[in-house]
Each structure stands twice: as C-alpha cells, then as structure tokens.
Design a protein around this motif. Structure first.
Motif, PDB file in Angstrom:
ATOM      1  N   GLY B  31       0.632  -1.019  -0.050  1.00  0.00           N
ATOM      2  CA  GLY B  31       0.089  -0.096  -0.035  1.00  0.00           C
ATOM      3  C   GLY B  31       0.772   1.242   0.065  1.00  0.00           C
ATOM      4  O   GLY B  31       1.990   1.145   0.312  1.00  0.00           O
ATOM      5  N   ILE B  32       0.437   2.540  -0.688  1.00  0.00           N
ATOM      6  CA  ILE B  32       1.150   3.601  -0.578  1.00  0.00           C
ATOM      7  C   ILE B  32       1.708   3.912   0.739  1.00  0.00           C
ATOM      8  O   ILE B  32       3.007   4.249   0.510  1.00  0.00           O
ATOM      9  CB  ILE B  32       0.253   4.598  -1.155  1.00  0.00           C
ATOM     10  N   ALA B  33       1.267   3.892   1.794  1.00  0.00           N
ATOM     11  CA  ALA B  33       1.804   4.228   2.890  1.00  0.00           C
ATOM     12  C   ALA B  33       2.991   3.305   3.243  1.00  0.00           C
ATOM     13  O   ALA B  33       4.110   3.890   3.916  1.00  0.00           O
ATOM     14  CB  ALA B  33       0.972   4.370   4.066  1.00  0.00           C
ATOM     15  N   ASN B  34       2.951   2.167   2.850  1.00  0.00           N
ATOM     16  CA  ASN B  34       3.940   1.139   3.259  1.00  0.00           C
ATOM     17  C   ASN B  34       5.109   1.182   2.158  1.00  0.00           C
ATOM     18  O   ASN B  34       5.991   0.453   2.186  1.00  0.00           O
ATOM     19  CB  ASN B  34       3.469  -0.064   3.261  1.00  0.00           C
ATOM     20  N   GLN B  35       5.153   1.965   1.190  1.00  0.00           N
ATOM     21  CA  GLN B  35       5.840   1.681   0.204  1.00  0.00           C
ATOM     22  C   GLN B  35       7.398   2.597   0.548  1.00  0.00           C
ATOM     23  O   GLN B  35       7.521   3.111   1.488  1.00  0.00           O
ATOM     24  CB  GLN B  35       5.530   2.803  -1.147  1.00  0.00           C
TER      25      GLN B  35
END
Lengths: 456, 39
Positions: B31-35
């Motif tokens: 997910g974007i936050a986890n990139q």
C-alpha cells in the motif's frame, strides 16, 4: 492539521502535512490539544486547571517546546500540496510501468467469496496465449518511457493453470531487458494447489515476491476455499506453501488471507499462520455486495479494529522476544517512505498500471476486469478510451472532498478506486468502512514504527 | 524537562522539491503508505 491518539502506552502526535511524528508525555499531549487558535496565556491558564501539580514555569517550558516545533514546521503545518495534485500523473502521462497479467481466467478452486467470480471475471474460461504474453512485454517496454524498473504480476484465476506460458514470458523478458535498459520484477499469486518443485524453483529464482493464498485456521480456510467437488484445500496447500517458503531463502513472500463475517477474529488466523512457520503475513477484509452473507457488519468492524490493536501488541511482544513477523499494512518506513507526489496521486491504476486480460484487453486494474465500461483499449492499439483513463488520471486525494478533513489522507492517497466504485458507484467515491479500517491500521503502524525508533 | 521525542521521518514538504521520479513500485487491497522510495 494534527492527529493525536493514545495506543500501547504511547501518546502519539502526527503532523499530517510535514509527516512528522512525535511521542509525547501526557502534559505535552494535553497542551498540544489546546495549542492551535489560542494565545499563550489562554493555553497556560487552561493547563494550570488541567495539571495543578505542575508549576507555571514547568508548563511554560512545555509550551516553548511545542511552539518551537510549530515554528520549525513540524506541528500544525498547513496543507500547501493541493497545487501539486495531478502533477505526477501529468509528468508521467502515457508512461506505463506495471502490468497485471491475467494469465488464466480459470481456477481449480471454487471460492464463493472470490471477487473474480471463481476466476472467470463474469466471462468465459480463458487462458493467455504465449503470443499475447509476448505482446504484453513488448507493450510495457514500449510505453515505459525512462522508467527502468518494470513490474509484471502473474494473476488470475489461478496462474499456475497456465504455467508454461508464465515461464516463456519470463524467459522472453529476461532475454531483452538488458538491451532496453530495463529491470523486470515478477510476482506470482497462487492458491497453492499446483505447487511442485518446478514451480518452487521458478518462483524462487525469478519472482521478487510471491503471494500465497491462505485464510489461516483450517476450518476458516476450508469454509470458502474449496474445489469443485466441495472439498477443502487447506490440507493440500499448507505443506506446499511451507516447502516453498523453506526453500525461498529469505526472499520476499507473503501469506495473503481474507477475513469475512465468519472470522472477524482474524488474529486467531494470524496466530495459526505463525504456528505453521509463516512470518510474512497479510489478512484483508472481504469487499463484497451489501447482501452477501460474507460481508462484515458494523459489529464485526468494531471487533476488527480491536483485533488490529491486539495484532500490534502481539508484534511488539514477538519483536522483543526475538521472534519478529511482518504484517503487510504495518510495514511503515518513516524515513524512506514515498514522496508527496506519490502520496497525493495514489496507486496509478488506469495510468501507470493496468491489467491485461487473457486476450489482450487493457483495464485500469484487476478489480475492473469484466466491467466493459472500464475497458481502456488493448495491447495492439494502446489506450483507445481516453475518457475512462481521464477518470483515473484525475483520481487523487484532492479529488475526494470527503478526504479534506481526514488525517490519514496522505497515507492512503484517497483509497482504492475499485473499492470506492463497488461501494458508491464512482471511482472518486469514498468507501467509508474501508477508511475506518485503514485509519486504525495506520495508527497501529505508526505506533510500531515509533516503538522501533525509540528502542534503536 | 523533555516533554517531546520527535521521531525521524521523511519531511513531506522537502519531498516536494526532490520527489516525483516515478520509479517507486506501484501499490495496492505494498500500500502507498508502506512503500519505500526507490532511492
């Protein structure tokens, strides 16, 4: 804008627009809540009432620390990013860097909760030919501009039902990547039924990541993940997954489960996976029609939020015991995370990332395949439906009015367009249940990152 | 007395000046936050 919360013994203050994260004591936590829009005298007067045990000098010292952070742009930072919305997509217009190849629109399991209608995507069974697969690689290279890293996901249905074509596509891509200055990252999603030594050798040699579908406890997994004779698949796939992971030698993988109304207590399934020796885990809430019996109720969502907190607590304990594991949504890198352009612009579906059907049609992502109005074009003519692509190009966090006051907007980028579409009928809609769970996951992920930073 | 511990993070305002290369992985339901930033 700031967000304050208390979790696992920490008082956390997040400055939304700078990305700053602060762990504070109770005095600072209370003072920060009063700080904005009040004079120094008003804040200190209120704090004297709230903390009579402290002297005015002590409270003033705390006020000065908060004030210094605000002046340094680490608290109450204004949102100045709206003009950047869409800039990344404009800058990269026409560039495609990732394809999700629907290698097989067929499956050897018959899971009733499958969003892809048992792998057929509401259509006929089909498998991708080598010619279509080769064209997909050529299309990706031709449309990737200056991007070096290109991603190809093998998806389905069940990709291993067309494994020979998977291998040929990878061999072809590897044979031409250097001459084009590209590097391919391959990933494979599988239900595990057809895993054998040949698959293990291939996946561990060629795939940067593999996604292994397992719902956790045997009785949970076998409730939905059955074959066409109605037999559960847990006993067949678990030993194969264990062998693949054992031979993977530390390369990335993750177990990907789905939880439904039948198991909102999904932490028990996480524990089951840990007991089986798996340590890279993901459990996702089912997204389905309102009348589907698998749908999570509001009571379920309350329990799920508590489970997310208990999961974070379990991760803390295991980390301290030297038995860490990862959870997909909690892998937050505070120092090396994405830039603001990426955070605003979202996942890139329909623009830099597309799904390819077995016959070569292009869709914004795997969750739109089979919905004819979202067909973008095909591998031979490119995008021939600019109106639909324009819808996705305009998807960014500022395109969602409901997101303007949400503290998590720069972590989710406005959320999943497919979930929004299926929940509201619009790709720019907001899937409220998903938002609620996302915010809870981010609170947990941030507190875990804080704990790790403070201990190191 | 130290009331606040500030955790090291990537400054998003700064990233407006040096970000946007587009080389990061696409993201998805990590997910974007986890990139991670490609660099």
């Amino acid at each position: 804008m700031i967000h304050q919360y208390q979790l696992l013994g920490y008082n956390i203050v997040l400055d939304v627009c700078s990305g700053s994260v602060h762990a504070v004591d109770q005095v600072a936590y209370d003072l920060i809540a009063l700080f904005e829009g009040r004079s120094r005298e008003e804040v200190l007067s209120a704090m004297v009432q709230k903390h009579p045990e402290l002297t005015e000098a002590e409270l003033s010292e705390c006020y000065d620390q908060v004030d210094a952070l605000a002046r340094a742009g680490k608290l109450f930072t204004p949102d100045t990013f709206a003009p950047l919305a869409g800039e990344l997509k404009q800058k990269t217009s026409g560039v495609v860097k990732a394809l999700c190849l629907h290698i097989a629109h067929t499956c050897n399991l018959n899971c009733s909760y499958c969003f892809a209608s048992q792998g057929k995507y509401h259509g006929e069974r089909a498998v991708m030919s080598w010619e279509v697969g080769k064209q997909a690689i050529d299309f990706l290279i031709a449309h990737s501009g200056t991007r070096r890293n290109l991603e190809v996901d093998f998806f389905g249905g069940e990709p291993l039902m067309n494994f020979d074509v998977v291998k040929k596509i990878v061999a072809y891509a590897r044979s031409i990547e250097a001459q084009h200055g590209k590097h391919f990252r391959f990933t494979l999603t599988t239900n595990g039924v057809l895993i054998d030594q040949d698959v293990i050798d291939f996946a561990n040699r060629e795939c940067d990541n593999v996604v292994l579908s397992l719902d956790g406890r045997k009785e949970v997994h076998d409730r939905y993940r059955v074959d066409y004779a109605g037999n559960g698949s847990w006993d067949r796939v678990v030993p194969k997954f264990q062998e693949l992971v054992r031979q993977r030698g530390g390369k990335s993988y993750y177990m990907r489960g789905t939880f439904t109304h039948a198991n909102p207590d999904f932490l028990q399934d996480i524990r089951q996976m840990l007991d089986l020796g798996f340590t890279e885990l993901s459990m996702e809430p089912v997204v389905c029609a309102p009348d589907d019996p698998a749908r999570l109720t509001q009571e379920d969502l309350d329990l799920v939020c508590r489970q997310y907190e208990e999961l974070a607590e379990l991760m803390l304990h295991r980390e301290r015991e030297g038995r860490p594991f990862t959870f997909y949504h909690y892998m937050l890198d505070l120092t090396g995370g994405p830039c603001i352009y990426k955070r605003i612009s979202g996942c890139g579906s329909g623009t830099e990332h597309m799904a390819v059907t077995p016959w070569g049609d292009l869709y914004p992502c795997h969750q739109f395949v089979g919905e004819e109005r979202f067909r973008l074009g095909d591998l031979w003519h490119g995008v021939t439906n600019p109106a639909v692509q324009g819808e996705f190009a305009s998807c960014n966090v500022y395109a969602h009015p409901q997101c303007h006051d949400c503290w998590a907007r720069l972590y989710c980028s406005g959320g999943c367009a497919a979930n929004a579409y299926h929940a509201t009928g619009a790709v720019t809609g907001v899937y409220e249940d998903g938002c609620r769970l996302f915010r809870k996951r981010m609170e947990c992920a941030i507190v875990l990152a804080v704990d790790k930073a403070l201990r190191s | 007395m130290e009331h606040i511990k500030t955790i090291e993070t990537r400054n998003l305002c700064e990233s407006a000046k040096n970000g946007g290369c587009g080389e990061c992985q696409t993201s998805c339901s990590s997910g974007i936050a986890n990139q991670k930033c490609e660099s």
